[in-house]
Motif scaffolding. Structure first.
Motif, mmCIF file in Angstrom:
data_model
loop_
_atom_site.group_PDB
_atom_site.id
_atom_site.type_symbol
_atom_site.label_atom_id
_atom_site.label_comp_id
_atom_site.label_asym_id
_atom_site.label_seq_id
_atom_site.Cartn_x
_atom_site.Cartn_y
_atom_site.Cartn_z
ATOM 1 N N GLY A 1 -7.046 -3.059 -9.769
ATOM 2 C CA GLY A 1 -7.231 -3.892 -8.585
ATOM 3 C C GLY A 1 -5.914 -4.281 -7.941
ATOM 4 O O GLY A 1 -5.771 -4.223 -6.707
ATOM 5 N N MET A 2 -4.937 -4.655 -8.760
ATOM 6 C CA MET A 2 -3.621 -4.998 -8.219
ATOM 7 C C MET A 2 -2.961 -3.787 -7.570
ATOM 8 O O MET A 2 -2.323 -3.905 -6.514
ATOM 9 C CB MET A 2 -2.737 -5.550 -9.340
ATOM 10 C CG MET A 2 -3.193 -6.882 -9.899
ATOM 11 S SD MET A 2 -2.201 -7.412 -11.319
ATOM 12 C CE MET A 2 -0.581 -7.507 -10.569
ATOM 13 N N ALA A 3 -3.122 -2.613 -8.176
ATOM 14 C CA ALA A 3 -2.531 -1.403 -7.596
ATOM 15 C C ALA A 3 -3.157 -1.078 -6.243
ATOM 16 O O ALA A 3 -2.455 -0.688 -5.298
ATOM 17 C CB ALA A 3 -2.711 -0.235 -8.562
ATOM 18 N N LYS A 4 -4.468 -1.258 -6.128
ATOM 19 C CA LYS A 4 -5.126 -1.006 -4.843
ATOM 20 C C LYS A 4 -4.639 -1.967 -3.768
ATOM 21 O O LYS A 4 -4.424 -1.575 -2.618
ATOM 22 C CB LYS A 4 -6.637 -1.122 -5.018
ATOM 23 C CG LYS A 4 -7.255 0.005 -5.828
ATOM 24 C CD LYS A 4 -8.755 -0.178 -5.958
ATOM 25 C CE LYS A 4 -9.369 0.953 -6.786
ATOM 26 N NZ LYS A 4 -10.842 0.773 -6.950
ATOM 27 N N VAL A 5 -4.458 -3.232 -4.149
ATOM 28 C CA VAL A 5 -3.970 -4.215 -3.177
ATOM 29 C C VAL A 5 -2.570 -3.852 -2.703
ATOM 30 O O VAL A 5 -2.257 -3.896 -1.502
ATOM 31 C CB VAL A 5 -3.995 -5.624 -3.804
ATOM 32 C CG1 VAL A 5 -3.296 -6.622 -2.891
ATOM 33 C CG2 VAL A 5 -5.431 -6.066 -4.062
ATOM 34 N N VAL A 6 -1.705 -3.464 -3.638
ATOM 35 C CA VAL A 6 -0.330 -3.098 -3.269
ATOM 36 C C VAL A 6 -0.314 -1.861 -2.377
ATOM 37 O O VAL A 6 0.416 -1.797 -1.372
ATOM 38 C CB VAL A 6 0.507 -2.871 -4.545
ATOM 39 C CG1 VAL A 6 1.878 -2.310 -4.193
ATOM 40 C CG2 VAL A 6 0.658 -4.174 -5.318
ATOM 41 N N ILE A 7 -1.138 -0.872 -2.708
ATOM 42 C CA ILE A 7 -1.183 0.357 -1.900
ATOM 43 C C ILE A 7 -1.694 0.065 -0.496
ATOM 44 O O ILE A 7 -1.166 0.585 0.507
ATOM 45 C CB ILE A 7 -2.057 1.413 -2.605
ATOM 46 C CG1 ILE A 7 -1.368 1.883 -3.891
ATOM 47 C CG2 ILE A 7 -2.313 2.598 -1.683
ATOM 48 C CD1 ILE A 7 -2.215 2.812 -4.728
ATOM 49 N N ARG B 1 0.382 0.612 2.999
ATOM 50 C CA ARG B 1 -0.129 1.433 4.095
ATOM 51 C C ARG B 1 -0.152 0.659 5.410
ATOM 52 O O ARG B 1 0.154 1.205 6.474
ATOM 53 C CB ARG B 1 -1.529 1.926 3.755
ATOM 54 C CG ARG B 1 -1.560 2.994 2.663
ATOM 55 C CD ARG B 1 -2.980 3.407 2.354
ATOM 56 N NE ARG B 1 -3.013 4.461 1.338
ATOM 57 C CZ ARG B 1 -4.141 4.965 0.833
ATOM 58 N NH1 ARG B 1 -5.325 4.503 1.250
ATOM 59 N NH2 ARG B 1 -4.085 5.917 -0.077
ATOM 60 N N LYS B 2 -0.518 -0.616 5.334
ATOM 61 C CA LYS B 2 -0.546 -1.422 6.557
ATOM 62 C C LYS B 2 0.859 -1.680 7.088
ATOM 63 O O LYS B 2 1.070 -1.755 8.295
ATOM 64 C CB LYS B 2 -1.252 -2.745 6.279
ATOM 65 C CG LYS B 2 -2.743 -2.588 6.000
ATOM 66 C CD LYS B 2 -3.386 -3.940 5.720
ATOM 67 C CE LYS B 2 -4.879 -3.791 5.435
ATOM 68 N NZ LYS B 2 -5.519 -5.103 5.144
ATOM 69 N N ALA B 3 1.805 -1.821 6.166
ATOM 70 C CA ALA B 3 3.183 -2.064 6.596
ATOM 71 C C ALA B 3 3.790 -0.810 7.219
ATOM 72 O O ALA B 3 4.585 -0.871 8.134
ATOM 73 C CB ALA B 3 4.027 -2.520 5.419
#
Length: 250
Positions: A238-244, A248-250
């Motif tokens: 879950g943390m990895a998905k949030v970071v990815i 991507r948004k940045a």
């Protein structure tokens, strides 16, 4: 008649078990108090509370294992092959894993931190093993009442299946190396060329200066990272998905 008798006997057995389980049995210690002077140290209520607390503490002390009681393997278990290596790195058997880790640490110190060359360290290690085995074989069968177990010759034998599997693994590695070499010789697969070049350049940077440190870090990471990821797989994913998503948004 036999069937009827069997049914009656089974019914009587079930009734007896049900009656035994459902009834409450209490035993008086008045005779022990009268004749032996016995007095309970802990009351019934306090003893029940201590028993419940002991079960709670026992549950807290149990090792964290997700996959012991389920047939579904975790991602890390599948990645490691779901075999002996996975059992060791995922701490299935804590004693066995600790022994393997301690042995690898000793070998790491012997070969990389002792200040000797690799050949010298290997020769001294083989000499120590030979001397130890010879000295162990010279011990008597019984010393001060303790029986000394003998090392069976089967411990030094390699089965045909293990030899066949070893040669098959070596043949597969050789075939893969030959395939990569042929692709590089043809000069058409640039992706493989870049991978091989990057690998050798990385080895050139690591081996002369940071090989000892890299092996030590890899040893510690192998025995900790896989275990931690298996225990907190959902949270880490879950943390990895949030970071990815944020990257991507940045």
């Amino acid at each position: 008649m036999k069937l009827k008798f069997g049914k009656i006997e089974r019914c009587m057995l079930v009734n007896d078990v049900a009656a035994l389980v459902s009834c409450t049995r209490t035993f008086s210690c008045s005779a022990a108090e009268t004749h032996l002077g016995y007095s309970p140290v802990v009351s019934l209520k306090e003893g029940a509370a201590l028993t419940v607390d002991s079960f709670s503490a026992l549950a807290e002390d149990l090792p964290l294992r997700r996959c012991d009681d389920s047939d579904e393997h975790s991602k890390v278990d599948k990645l490691l092959g779901s075999g002996k290596v996975a059992d060791i790195l995922l701490w299935r058997d804590e004693k066995k894993t600790f022994n393997c880790f301690l042995l690898l640490v000793l070998l790491y110190y012997w070969f990389f931190l002792s200040g000797r060359t690799f050949i010298t360290s290997a020769a001294k290690l083989l000499m120590m093993i030979i001397v130890s085995l010879y000295g162990y074989s010279m011990l008597p069968a019984n010393i001060c009442g303790f029986t000394i177990p003998r090392v069976s010759s089967a411990c030094f034998e390699v089965s045909k299946v293990d030899m066949r599997n070893s040669f098959l693994a070596m043949a597969c590695m050789w075939n893969e190396l030959s395939l990569v070499t042929r692709l590089l010789a043809q000069g058409e697969d640039w992706c493989t060329f870049l991978k091989v070049s990057s690998f050798f350049y990385f080895c050139k940077l690591i081996v002369p200066h940071f090989l000892t440190m890299a092996i030590g870090i890899a040893l510690v990471v192998a025995f900790t990272l896989f275990f931690v990821y298996e225990q907190y797989e959902d949270e880490i994913d879950g943390m990895a998905k949030v970071v990815i998503n944020r990257l991507r948004k940045a």
